[in-house]
Design a protein around this motif. Structure first.
Motif, short mmCIF file in Angstrom:
data_model
loop_
_atom_site.label_atom_id
_atom_site.label_comp_id
_atom_site.label_asym_id
_atom_site.label_seq_id
_atom_site.Cartn_x
_atom_site.Cartn_y
_atom_site.Cartn_z
N GLU A 85 0.84 -1.21 0.00
CA GLU A 85 0.00 0.00 0.00
C GLU A 85 0.87 1.25 0.00
N LYS A 86 1.88 1.29 0.85
CA LYS A 86 2.73 2.47 0.94
C LYS A 86 3.59 2.65 -0.30
N GLN A 87 4.04 1.56 -0.87
CA GLN A 87 4.85 1.69 -2.08
C GLN A 87 4.02 2.18 -3.27
N VAL A 88 2.84 1.62 -3.43
CA VAL A 88 2.00 2.06 -4.55
C VAL A 88 1.65 3.53 -4.40
N SER A 89 1.34 3.95 -3.18
CA SER A 89 1.01 5.35 -2.93
C SER A 89 2.20 6.25 -3.27
N ARG A 90 3.41 5.86 -2.88
CA ARG A 90 4.59 6.67 -3.15
C ARG A 90 4.89 6.71 -4.65
N MET A 91 4.73 5.59 -5.33
CA MET A 91 4.98 5.55 -6.78
C MET A 91 3.99 6.45 -7.53
N GLU A 92 2.75 6.44 -7.09
CA GLU A 92 1.74 7.28 -7.74
C GLU A 92 2.00 8.76 -7.47
N SER A 93 2.33 9.11 -6.23
CA SER A 93 2.51 10.53 -5.87
C SER A 93 3.76 11.12 -6.51
N GLU A 94 4.80 10.28 -6.73
CA GLU A 94 6.05 10.79 -7.30
C GLU A 94 6.22 10.41 -8.77
N ASP A 95 5.23 9.71 -9.31
CA ASP A 95 5.27 9.27 -10.71
C ASP A 95 6.55 8.50 -11.00
N ARG A 96 6.79 7.45 -10.21
CA ARG A 96 7.98 6.63 -10.34
C ARG A 96 7.60 5.20 -10.74
N ILE A 98 9.69 2.59 -9.93
CA ILE A 98 10.39 1.69 -9.01
C ILE A 98 10.38 2.30 -7.61
N CYS A 99 10.13 1.46 -6.61
CA CYS A 99 10.12 1.95 -5.22
C CYS A 99 10.67 0.85 -4.32
N TYR A 100 11.54 1.25 -3.37
CA TYR A 100 12.05 0.30 -2.39
C TYR A 100 11.76 0.80 -0.98
N THR A 101 11.81 -0.10 -0.03
CA THR A 101 11.64 0.24 1.38
C THR A 101 12.89 -0.19 2.15
N TRP A 102 12.97 0.21 3.38
CA TRP A 102 14.02 -0.29 4.24
C TRP A 102 13.76 -1.76 4.56
N MET A 103 14.84 -2.45 4.92
CA MET A 103 14.75 -3.89 5.16
C MET A 103 15.72 -4.26 6.27
N GLU A 104 15.31 -5.14 7.16
CA GLU A 104 16.18 -5.61 8.24
C GLU A 104 16.26 -7.12 8.26
N ARG A 105 17.41 -7.62 8.69
CA ARG A 105 17.55 -9.05 8.96
C ARG A 105 17.42 -9.27 10.46
N VAL A 106 16.66 -10.27 10.83
CA VAL A 106 16.44 -10.56 12.24
C VAL A 106 16.71 -12.04 12.51
N ASP A 107 17.20 -12.34 13.73
CA ASP A 107 17.42 -13.73 14.09
C ASP A 107 16.15 -14.34 14.65
N GLU A 108 16.24 -15.61 15.11
CA GLU A 108 15.05 -16.32 15.58
C GLU A 108 14.43 -15.69 16.82
N ALA A 138 12.30 -6.06 -0.97
CA ALA A 138 12.00 -4.68 -0.56
C ALA A 138 11.49 -3.82 -1.71
N PHE A 139 11.40 -4.38 -2.91
CA PHE A 139 11.05 -3.59 -4.09
C PHE A 139 9.63 -3.81 -4.58
N CYS A 140 9.12 -2.79 -5.25
CA CYS A 140 7.91 -2.87 -6.06
C CYS A 140 8.23 -2.07 -7.31
N MET A 141 7.92 -2.62 -8.48
CA MET A 141 8.27 -1.92 -9.72
C MET A 141 7.31 -2.30 -10.82
N SER A 142 7.32 -1.50 -11.87
CA SER A 142 6.40 -1.77 -12.98
C SER A 142 6.90 -2.94 -13.81
N LYS A 143 5.97 -3.75 -14.28
CA LYS A 143 6.31 -4.85 -15.17
C LYS A 143 6.91 -4.31 -16.46
#
Length: 203
Positions: A85-96, A98-108, A138-143
């Motif tokens: 939801e947040k990526q699609v909103s950002r892509m639409e508002s900025e006319d982009r 490709i959009c990425y978010t932050w990402m973390e690695r976590v242990d068990e 972390a990405f969302c992008m156009s086909k």
């Protein structure tokens, strides 16, 4: 796999299809897991007869997706509920494209062991050389953008992600949602052979 699938189905953005690609495994539980979500019926499964590598698996997903946007999710990663939801909103508002978010690695135990927190947007080639980029989950992008650059290079067995990323950077501006919306399992200690492969690939 079950936790990953659940995180996709539970997205607050509902105009979604799920395309699962089994890259030649012998697992029999995929259909069983899917059957536990009878209310979500827009799921495809595609199986490779043999393991052709992760790039081939992702390309199969891209080719069979019918939507305008593609978001990757590896089977040991988890999306937070508002990720798409947040990526699609950002892509639409900025006319982009490709959009990425932050990402973390976590242990068990849920402890953060590493991650990616870049904030660059626009034409980000120089920034990406310094900070790197998150993994595909972390990405969302156009086909359309993926198709134009030829998708993942199936001849590569390592660093196929940044290879695609830099080909996209040469043509498209990136958008960033500066929030941790993806959690990934620790990658573990690479073998000495894997370290050497990566060194050669970087060179």
């Amino acid at each position: 796999f079950k936790r990953s699938l659940h995180s996709a189905i539970e997205q607050t953005y509902h105009n979604m299809e799920i395309v699962i690609v089994d890259g030649g495994s012998e697992c029999e539980y995929i259909s069983e897991v899917i059957s536990s979500y009878p209310d979500f019926d827009d799921i495809q499964i595609h199986r490779h007869a043999r393991n052709r590598g992760i790039s081939a698996a992702r390309n199969t997903g891209i080719q069979n997706a019918t939507g305008e946007l593609i978001a990757f999710l590896d089977d040991d990663d988890i999306w937070r509920p508002k990720k798409i939801e947040k990526q699609v909103s950002r892509m639409e508002s900025e006319d982009r494209q490709i959009c990425y978010t932050w990402m973390e690695r976590v242990d068990e135990n849920g402890n953060v062991t590493g991650g990616w927190w870049p904030t660059a947007s626009g034409m980000i080639q120089q920034d990406a050389l310094k900070t790197g980029l998150p993994a595909p989950s972390a990405f969302c992008m156009s086909k359309e953008a993926l198709t134009e650059v030829g998708g993942f290079d199936e001849s590569l067995t390592i660093l196929e992600d940044p290879d695609l990323g830099f080909r996209l950077m040469n043509k498209y501006e990136y958008a960033c949602v500066p929030e941790v919306l993806v959690k990934a399992a620790p990658s573990g200690e690479p073998s000495s052979e894997r370290v050497q492969e990566k060194k050669q690939a970087v060179e």
